[in-house]
Design a protein around this motif. Structure first.
Motif, PDB file in Angstrom:
ATOM      1  N   ARG A   1     -32.428  85.229  11.027  1.00 38.30           N
ATOM      2  CA  ARG A   1     -32.558  83.937  10.325  1.00 38.30           C
ATOM      3  C   ARG A   1     -32.573  84.346   8.710  1.00 38.30           C
ATOM      4  O   ARG A   1     -32.719  85.618   8.435  1.00 38.30           O
ATOM      5  CB  ARG A   1     -34.061  83.455  10.344  1.00 38.30           C
TER       6      ARG A   1
ATOM      7  N   TRP B   1     -42.321  82.870   9.976  1.00 37.98           N
ATOM      8  CA  TRP B   1     -41.184  83.973  10.887  1.00 37.98           C
ATOM      9  C   TRP B   1     -41.945  84.448  12.142  1.00 37.98           C
ATOM     10  O   TRP B   1     -41.324  85.065  12.902  1.00 37.98           O
ATOM     11  CB  TRP B   1     -40.650  84.742  10.048  1.00 37.98           C
ATOM     12  N   SER B   2     -43.344  84.543  12.178  1.00 37.76           N
ATOM     13  CA  SER B   2     -43.904  85.377  12.951  1.00 37.76           C
ATOM     14  C   SER B   2     -44.107  84.650  14.431  1.00 37.76           C
ATOM     15  O   SER B   2     -44.356  83.418  14.326  1.00 37.76           O
ATOM     16  CB  SER B   2     -45.338  85.782  12.467  1.00 37.76           C
TER      17      SER B   2
ATOM     18  N   ARG C   1     -44.586  85.157   6.794  1.00 38.34           N
ATOM     19  CA  ARG C   1     -45.087  85.575   7.784  1.00 38.34           C
ATOM     20  C   ARG C   1     -45.320  84.397   8.842  1.00 38.34           C
ATOM     21  O   ARG C   1     -45.371  84.408   9.758  1.00 38.34           O
ATOM     22  CB  ARG C   1     -46.268  86.542   7.793  1.00 38.34           C
TER      23      ARG C   1
ATOM     24  N   TYR D   1     -36.153  91.975   6.829  1.00 36.94           N
ATOM     25  CA  TYR D   1     -37.776  92.191   6.737  1.00 36.94           C
ATOM     26  C   TYR D   1     -38.146  91.893   8.205  1.00 36.94           C
ATOM     27  O   TYR D   1     -37.694  90.741   8.843  1.00 36.94           O
ATOM     28  CB  TYR D   1     -38.249  91.099   5.752  1.00 36.94           C
ATOM     29  N   ASP D   2     -38.804  92.595   8.725  1.00 39.79           N
ATOM     30  CA  ASP D   2     -39.463  92.215  10.061  1.00 39.79           C
ATOM     31  C   ASP D   2     -41.004  91.714  10.000  1.00 39.79           C
ATOM     32  O   ASP D   2     -41.978  92.582   9.427  1.00 39.79           O
ATOM     33  CB  ASP D   2     -39.610  93.653  10.888  1.00 39.79           C
ATOM     34  N   PRO D   3     -41.162  90.385  10.157  1.00 44.03           N
ATOM     35  CA  PRO D   3     -42.525  89.866   9.560  1.00 44.03           C
ATOM     36  C   PRO D   3     -43.748  90.399  10.968  1.00 44.03           C
ATOM     37  O   PRO D   3     -44.695  90.367  10.531  1.00 44.03           O
ATOM     38  CB  PRO D   3     -42.311  88.349   9.615  1.00 44.03           C
TER      39      PRO D   3
ATOM     40  N   ARG E   1     -34.566  87.916   8.490  1.00 41.14           N
ATOM     41  CA  ARG E   1     -35.474  88.183   9.656  1.00 41.14           C
ATOM     42  C   ARG E   1     -34.662  89.301  10.392  1.00 41.14           C
ATOM     43  O   ARG E   1     -33.666  89.053  10.874  1.00 41.14           O
ATOM     44  CB  ARG E   1     -35.855  86.941  10.105  1.00 41.14           C
ATOM     45  N   CYS E   2     -35.291  90.311  10.836  1.00 39.58           N
ATOM     46  CA  CYS E   2     -34.635  91.321  11.641  1.00 39.58           C
ATOM     47  C   CYS E   2     -35.827  92.004  12.614  1.00 39.58           C
ATOM     48  O   CYS E   2     -37.152  91.716  12.202  1.00 39.58           O
ATOM     49  CB  CYS E   2     -34.235  92.552  10.758  1.00 39.58           C
TER      50      CYS E   2
ATOM     51  N   TRP F   1     -33.601  83.448   4.644  1.00 36.87           N
ATOM     52  CA  TRP F   1     -34.384  82.679   3.663  1.00 36.87           C
ATOM     53  C   TRP F   1     -33.722  82.911   2.245  1.00 36.87           C
ATOM     54  O   TRP F   1     -33.777  83.960   1.512  1.00 36.87           O
ATOM     55  CB  TRP F   1     -35.858  83.197   3.691  1.00 36.87           C
TER      56      TRP F   1
END
Length: 205
Positions: free
Chosen positions: A119, A204-205, A201, A61-63, A143-144, A121
């Motif tokens: 990362r 991680w953002s 988000r 997931y790309d936040p 996270r990507c 989760w």
């Protein structure tokens, strides 16, 4: 919650375990008795058990872009069950001896999608089919950076032919609602993301 069955060491008696097949996977037949809710041991029963490695599934997931990365590949279990046996899924792999689930998540993201996850989760752990299999799945969000994701990947020596898809969060939920995504790990991960997206988000953002 306190009245759920609590198993002790004597709750299950395995009388015999047969090894019916040994290949990449294994099939055993167990003859056993187990304690019943009304008390006492039940009758002798036989159950076939599909024995396999535990697995790791991860939803990249790309936040920042609010996008998920899914993979598409042929699945023999879907052959004859739906129009196309090519399924839209999460990155996934089996845990080999000595590996930790987090290591598998990172390895499979590179092999199947050419993605680096910076990362992880943890979402949950679950049994996908405990009536006949001992497999346990470790499920993660990873996270990507999805900006350059795409192409066809996988290990040729394992016969993998995997196409990468980048979907917006909205399109992924639409695919879920329309039944285009119909495997357990993907359903669970995307529904979890729908419930926890704002928190993710924010972190991680």
């Amino acid at each position: 919650m306190s009245d759920f069955f609590k198993a002790d060491a004597d709750a299950v008696e395995v009388v015999q375990r047969e090894h019916c097949f040994r290949g990449f996977y294994r099939l055993d037949r167990l003859h056993l008795r187990h304690r019943q809710f009304k008390g006492g041991m039940g009758p002798l029963i036989s159950r076939e058990l599909f024995v396999r490695h535990d697995a790791v599934c991860v939803l990249p997931y790309d936040p920042l872009r609010d996008e998920v990365v899914l993979i598409e590949q042929f699945r023999v279990g879907a052959l004859g069950k739906k129009t196309s046996p090519w399924l839209l899924e999460l990155v996934a792999g089996l845990i080999e001896e000595g590996e930790q689930p987090e290591q598998v998540a990172h390895r499979e993201a590179l092999e199947e999608a050419d993605l680096t996850l910076d990362r992880l989760w943890p979402i949950t752990e679950y049994f996908p089919s405990p009536g006949g299999s001992d497999e346990r799945v470790h499920l993660y969000l990873g996270r990507c950076d999805s900006s350059a994701a795409g192409g066809v990947h996988g290990l040729a020596e394992e016969g993998e032919d995997i196409r990468v898809h980048v979907l917006s969060y909205a399109d992924a939920l639409r695919a879920l609602k329309d039944g285009l995504i119909d495997n357990a790990a993907s359903l669970i991960a995307l529904q979890w993301l729908a419930l926890n997206r704002d928190e993710v988000r924010g972190a991680w953002s």
